[in-house]
Design a protein around this motif. Structure first.
Motif, PDB file in Angstrom:
ATOM      1  N   VAL A 119       0.867  -1.176   0.000  1.00 26.67           N
ATOM      2  CA  VAL A 119       0.000   0.000   0.000  1.00 26.67           C
ATOM      3  C   VAL A 119       0.902   1.223   0.000  1.00 26.67           C
ATOM      4  N   PRO A 120       0.736   2.152  -0.930  1.00 24.33           N
ATOM      5  CA  PRO A 120       1.599   3.347  -0.964  1.00 24.33           C
ATOM      6  C   PRO A 120       1.533   4.108   0.349  1.00 24.33           C
ATOM      7  N   PRO A 121       2.658   4.660   0.807  1.00 23.71           N
ATOM      8  CA  PRO A 121       2.648   5.441   2.048  1.00 23.71           C
ATOM      9  C   PRO A 121       1.811   6.712   1.880  1.00 23.71           C
ATOM     10  N   ARG A 122       1.485   7.316   3.031  1.00 24.67           N
ATOM     11  CA  ARG A 122       0.658   8.520   3.027  1.00 24.67           C
ATOM     12  C   ARG A 122       1.289   9.532   3.980  1.00 24.67           C
ATOM     13  N   THR A 123       1.260  10.776   3.570  1.00 21.25           N
ATOM     14  CA  THR A 123       1.763  11.841   4.425  1.00 21.25           C
ATOM     15  C   THR A 123       0.629  12.333   5.317  1.00 21.25           C
ATOM     16  N   VAL A 124       0.846  12.188   6.626  1.00 17.82           N
ATOM     17  CA  VAL A 124      -0.168  12.579   7.601  1.00 17.82           C
ATOM     18  C   VAL A 124       0.486  13.470   8.645  1.00 17.82           C
ATOM     19  N   ASP A 125      -0.027  14.683   8.787  1.00 23.96           N
ATOM     20  CA  ASP A 125       0.508  15.645   9.756  1.00 23.96           C
ATOM     21  C   ASP A 125       2.001  15.856   9.564  1.00 23.96           C
ATOM     22  N   GLY A 126       2.457  15.879   8.298  1.00 19.51           N
ATOM     23  CA  GLY A 126       3.864  16.097   7.987  1.00 19.51           C
ATOM     24  C   GLY A 126       4.750  14.883   8.177  1.00 19.51           C
ATOM     25  N   ARG A 127       4.146  13.715   8.449  1.00 14.22           N
ATOM     26  CA  ARG A 127       4.899  12.480   8.702  1.00 14.22           C
ATOM     27  C   ARG A 127       4.573  11.465   7.624  1.00 14.22           C
ATOM     28  N   GLN A 128       5.619  10.799   7.112  1.00 17.99           N
ATOM     29  CA  GLN A 128       5.427   9.779   6.093  1.00 17.99           C
ATOM     30  C   GLN A 128       5.089   8.445   6.795  1.00 17.99           C
ATOM     31  N   VAL A 129       3.862   7.960   6.562  1.00 18.69           N
ATOM     32  CA  VAL A 129       3.375   6.771   7.265  1.00 18.69           C
ATOM     33  C   VAL A 129       3.234   5.625   6.273  1.00 18.69           C
ATOM     34  N   GLY A 130       3.737   4.463   6.670  1.00 21.30           N
ATOM     35  CA  GLY A 130       3.592   3.261   5.857  1.00 21.30           C
ATOM     36  C   GLY A 130       2.590   2.302   6.482  1.00 21.30           C
ATOM     37  N   ARG A 131       2.158   1.336   5.687  1.00 24.32           N
ATOM     38  CA  ARG A 131       1.182   0.356   6.171  1.00 24.32           C
ATOM     39  C   ARG A 131       1.698  -1.056   5.955  1.00 24.32           C
ATOM     40  N   ALA A 132       1.727  -1.835   7.035  1.00 19.44           N
ATOM     41  CA  ALA A 132       2.026  -3.262   6.946  1.00 19.44           C
ATOM     42  C   ALA A 132       0.721  -4.029   7.161  1.00 19.44           C
ATOM     43  N   THR A 133       0.569  -5.136   6.441  1.00 19.27           N
ATOM     44  CA  THR A 133      -0.641  -5.947   6.583  1.00 19.27           C
ATOM     45  C   THR A 133      -0.263  -7.291   7.184  1.00 19.27           C
ATOM     46  N   LEU A 134      -0.879  -7.632   8.322  1.00 21.46           N
ATOM     47  CA  LEU A 134      -0.563  -8.859   9.046  1.00 21.46           C
ATOM     48  C   LEU A 134      -1.734  -9.824   8.983  1.00 21.46           C
ATOM     49  N   GLU A 135      -1.415 -11.098   8.954  1.00 22.31           N
ATOM     50  CA  GLU A 135      -2.434 -12.141   8.820  1.00 22.31           C
ATOM     51  C   GLU A 135      -2.945 -12.581  10.187  1.00 22.31           C
ATOM     52  N   ILE A 136      -4.287 -12.648  10.314  1.00 14.09           N
ATOM     53  CA  ILE A 136      -4.929 -13.194  11.514  1.00 14.09           C
ATOM     54  C   ILE A 136      -5.193 -14.678  11.262  1.00 14.09           C
ATOM     55  N   PRO A 137      -4.606 -15.574  12.033  1.00 19.53           N
ATOM     56  CA  PRO A 137      -4.789 -17.011  11.790  1.00 19.53           C
ATOM     57  C   PRO A 137      -6.255 -17.430  11.870  1.00 19.53           C
ATOM     58  N   ALA A 138      -6.617 -18.418  11.069  1.00 22.25           N
ATOM     59  CA  ALA A 138      -8.009 -18.882  11.029  1.00 22.25           C
ATOM     60  C   ALA A 138      -8.345 -19.813  12.188  1.00 22.25           C
ATOM     61  N   ASP A 139      -7.335 -20.331  12.897  1.00 22.38           N
ATOM     62  CA  ASP A 139      -7.605 -21.330  13.928  1.00 22.38           C
ATOM     63  C   ASP A 139      -7.571 -20.762  15.352  1.00 22.38           C
ATOM     64  N   LEU A 140      -7.719 -19.458  15.505  1.00 19.80           N
ATOM     65  CA  LEU A 140      -7.751 -18.885  16.851  1.00 19.80           C
ATOM     66  C   LEU A 140      -9.037 -19.299  17.563  1.00 19.80           C
ATOM     67  N   PRO A 141      -8.973 -19.504  18.879  1.00 23.19           N
ATOM     68  CA  PRO A 141     -10.185 -19.897  19.621  1.00 23.19           C
ATOM     69  C   PRO A 141     -11.132 -18.709  19.781  1.00 23.19           C
ATOM     70  N   LEU A 142     -12.381 -19.033  20.084  1.00 21.36           N
ATOM     71  CA  LEU A 142     -13.344 -17.981  20.385  1.00 21.36           C
ATOM     72  C   LEU A 142     -12.872 -17.170  21.587  1.00 21.36           C
ATOM     73  N   GLY A 143     -13.184 -15.875  21.579  1.00 19.46           N
ATOM     74  CA  GLY A 143     -12.872 -15.091  22.764  1.00 19.46           C
ATOM     75  C   GLY A 143     -12.442 -13.673  22.472  1.00 19.46           C
ATOM     76  N   TRP A 144     -12.121 -12.978  23.575  1.00 14.84           N
ATOM     77  CA  TRP A 144     -11.669 -11.592  23.538  1.00 14.84           C
ATOM     78  C   TRP A 144     -10.161 -11.578  23.744  1.00 14.84           C
ATOM     79  N   HIS A 145      -9.439 -11.455  22.659  1.00 15.69           N
ATOM     80  CA  HIS A 145      -7.985 -11.505  22.681  1.00 15.69           C
ATOM     81  C   HIS A 145      -7.401 -10.109  22.441  1.00 15.69           C
ATOM     82  N   THR A 146      -6.078 -10.016  22.409  1.00  9.42           N
ATOM     83  CA  THR A 146      -5.417  -8.727  22.206  1.00  9.42           C
ATOM     84  C   THR A 146      -4.304  -8.866  21.171  1.00  9.42           C
ATOM     85  N   ILE A 147      -4.333  -8.008  20.161  1.00  8.14           N
ATOM     86  CA  ILE A 147      -3.225  -7.909  19.212  1.00  8.14           C
ATOM     87  C   ILE A 147      -2.247  -6.870  19.756  1.00  8.14           C
ATOM     88  N   VAL A 148      -0.973  -7.231  19.809  1.00  9.39           N
ATOM     89  CA  VAL A 148       0.075  -6.313  20.256  1.00  9.39           C
ATOM     90  C   VAL A 148       1.038  -6.102  19.098  1.00  9.39           C
TER      91      VAL A 148
END
Length: 706
Positions: A119-148
């Motif tokens: 995804v092309p970077p974007r300039t936001v508030d004078g800062r060049q921001v990039g985007r990384a895309t991460l995969e969420i595994p399909a076999d996670l259990p039901l529940g309220w988890h946390t991405i860090v």
């Protein structure tokens, strides 16, 4: 005259925030929302669209806001489906991320892999921001988890909710449908009631319904909290809080400490009971204020009595478990008492203000009292569900969740930042309410709910589901979109605002799965056709009401009803069936000035509908040539048994021949809404003590067993 097209930029901004610029009316007409309505609704979402220049600024800011956040506040996915999450960091900076699984799901950590998505970077508030895309595994259990996620010295967290792909029916419901009763609990009174049906009455109603009527569930009105001091709003669908319970439903004598009161204190309780119990024999409108005035005095006496060490420990544990939400609710109750009908100081409308903090300390005992009321209500609700299951019910208590809350209630005060201001929820005109409806309830802001990771919604569901075998969601279409009406405009001058239904329905499924409860959505009224298919896909039952089930100009054959549905003859918003057959709904609306068509036409249409119904029942051999009212009512319920619906509900007023409506939509004080005690066709009160010996009920039960 052709409508003036709406500005393209305004349409784009509305789309960005889920505000729908047009809709289809109940009569099939396509209607455009007024430009002023769009601007007002966007303002309620915190977006200034008052000029073309401000619209452009708001559009740019909406896109930039996504890139300013390293992680979104919440991500909701279906089990087995997986997904992806976007992480925003300085362009070119590395990022590591993982999922921390909740303890209820076994705990642990799962690292997240990068996906090859540029995804092309974007300039936001004078800062060049990039985007990384991460995969969420399909076999996670039901529940309220946390991405860090970590990038350099920066760490961000995101709530990850893994929800069931589909709810499954309880064992046995596939093979044999469940038949149950539907009751407005306050109207079902016993000799021991204090003028209003209570949680002990619910316990006995459920057990007796199971044993004497072979019922598998009892659906009751919402038990949500109302005001802690008179006047109490009578509508259970306009509560102060949807999360907590109205203590007017408590049975004082069932609180263990009542049995050990000293003589003087016991006398005080008995005096209040002696004043309130005769109200149960009053055929007039139910007086909640009189009931609560007496009951509150008695409850304060019991609250002041010593509790055993174990009982106190259980209360403390309940209070800790319910957390800040309970403390805020109890504080609002204490403040309402403290100001005693006077206008609150402006600073007290902010729960985090110094003034409120000081009053929490000053009113600490009253705050504890209102926490205690919720604890004893929780105990009595648990006892009711336990009695239902012990009696033989397969589901037990089916609780009802209202669509919204009172604009000046506890939820609106405690969660002001997640409610929209300057608008109310309602409904556009439809064939039964041709002037539209304004329910005077503030809607949740979709963006604000997401910002807090849907925690208020989750906590509300958990409380309602604690002691439930099923839950009915009033106006479940509201989890997809709601009709927002700007202040000062009529109900016709609103606009639909879309919600993230995938998140809201997913969380509903997760909490119901964990509670082991069936979910029924009240999906009547105006909605988009695909919604019902979506609910079926998620395993949520719909609602089929005989009067509304039509194919063309005639009634739909019951064989064509949906299988995943609660099928009923009537609802709480219609007169009981005996009254409907007599055309009393027409006469009532005419007296109240609610008709927009000539009364003669409405009356003729109602009688034509009645003739169609009798023809259908006659063709199926369910009634003879000149059936009595009782025979028609019984035949209508037997007709439902020809449907494939897995749940069939029988209204308690129908079972005893009651004719008076509990609620007349479109009215407030013009009709005694939500105050009608249970009575039979002769307007003779029917108490819980005699209910299951009532000839009409016994006859209906026998008819359903044939």
């Amino acid at each position: 005259m052709a409508e003036t097209p709406l500005p393209e930029a305004l349409l784009a901004l509305a789309g960005r925030y889920g505000v729908v610029p047009d809709y289809w009316g109940f009569d099939g007409s396509h209607r455009q929302v007024a430009e002023g309505t769009l601007v007002a609704v966007l303002a309620a979402l915190g977006v200034d669209a008052s000029s073309p220049e401000r619209v452009e600024v708001a559009l740019t800011n909406a896109e930039d806001e996504v890139w300013r956040r390293m992680l979104p506040p919440v991500l909701v996915v279906r089990a087995g489906a997986g997904g992806s999450v976007a992480v925003h960091v300085d362009d070119g900076a590395p990022v590591d991320a993982w999922v921390e699984l909740e303890a209820e799901s076994g705990g642990g950590r799962r690292d997240l892999a990068h996906l090859d998505v540029y995804v092309p970077p974007r300039t936001v508030d004078g800062r060049q921001v990039g985007r990384a895309t991460l995969e969420i595994p399909a076999d996670l259990p039901l529940g309220w988890h946390t991405i860090v996620a970590e990038s350099g010295a920066t760490t961000a967290r995101c709530t990850l909710v893994v929800t069931p792909a589909r709810l499954t029916l309880p064992v046995g419901l596939d093979e044999r449908r469940a038949i149950g009763l539907m009751a407005q609990l306050y109207s079902v009174r016993s000799a021991q009631s204090w003028g209003l049906g209570d949680l002990a009455d619910l316990r006995d109603l459920a057990w007796s319904a199971a044993r004497r009527a072979s019922a598998d569930f009892v659906l009751i009105n919402p038990l949500h909290a109302a005001e802690p001091a008179p006047p109490m709003t009578p509508s259970p669908y306009l509560p102060s809080s949807r999360r907590f319970v109205n203590p007017v439903y408590l049975r004082v004598e069932d609180i263990p400490e009542t049995a050990y009161l000293p003589t003087a204190e016991r006398t005080l309780v008995e005096w209040q009971a002696e004043a309130a119990r005769p109200l149960s024999a009053d055929a007039g409108p139910i007086d909640r204020d009189a009931v609560w005035t007496a009951k509150k005095v008695a409850l304060e006496v019991v609250y002041a009595a010593p509790r055993s060490a174990a009982r106190q420990a259980r209360f403390d544990a309940f209070r800790a478990e319910q957390g800040q939400g309970l403390e805020d609710f109890a504080t609002w109750c204490a403040l309402t008492e403290h100001f005693d009908g006077e206008r609150w100081p402006p600073e007290c409308h902010d729960r985090a203000s110094d003034a409120v903090r000081a009053l929490r300390t000053e009113l600490a005992d009253r705050v504890t009292f209102h926490c205690w009321l919720q604890w004893v209500a929780d105990e009595q609700l648990a006892a009711a569900q336990r009695a239902a299951l012990e009696g033989g019910m397969r589901l037990g208590i089916m609780h009802d969740l209202a669509v919204g809350v009172h604009p000046e209630g506890a939820d609106a005060w405690a969660m002001s930042d997640v409610f929209a201001h300057g608008v109310a929820v309602g409904a556009p005109p439809d064939m039964y309410n041709q002037q539209g409806q304004d329910w005077s309830q503030p809607p949740w802001r979709p963006d604000a709910l997401a910002r807090v990771a849907y925690a208020p919604y989750r906590d509300m569901l958990r409380t309602v589901l604690r002691h439930a075998g099923a839950i009915r969601i009033d106006h479940i279409i509201g989890l997809f979109r709601l009709w927002w009406i700007p202040e000062g405009r009529g109900a016709q001058a609103g606009a639909y605002v879309r919600y993230d239904h995938e998140a809201l329905i997913g969380i509903l499924c997760l909490e119901a799965e964990r509670a082991g409860a069936v979910v029924i959505g009240e999906d009547l009224g105006t909605f988009e056709p695909w919604v019902r298919d979506y609910l079926v896909d998620r395993g949520i039952l719909g609602t089929s009401v005989l009067w509304f089930e039509r194919e063309g100009d005639d009634f739909r054959p019951p064989e064509h009803y949906r299988r995943l549905a609660l099928a009923t003859v009537t609802t709480h918003d219609l007169p009981p069936t005996a009254g409907y057959l007599a055309g009393e709904h027409v006469e009532l609306r005419e007296r109240l000035g609610l008709l927009t068509e000539p009364v003669e036409k409405v009356r003729a249409d109602a009688w034509a509908e009645r003739r169609q119904l009798l023809d259908l029942l006659g063709r199926r051999g369910l009634v003879g040539a000149d059936p009595s009212e009782r025979q028609v009512v019984e035949a209508m319920h037997r007709l439902l048994l020809a449907s494939p619906a897995v749940l069939v509900g029988v209204s308690l007023p129908d079972a005893v021949g009651e004719r008076r409506a509990q609620n007349q939509p479109g009215t407030d004080t013009e009709y005694p809404n939500w105050k009608v005690p249970l009575a039979d066709s002769a307007q003779r009160l029917v108490t819980l003590d005699e209910l299951f010996d009532h000839p009409r009920l016994r006859s209906l039960v026998a008819a359903l067993r044939r």
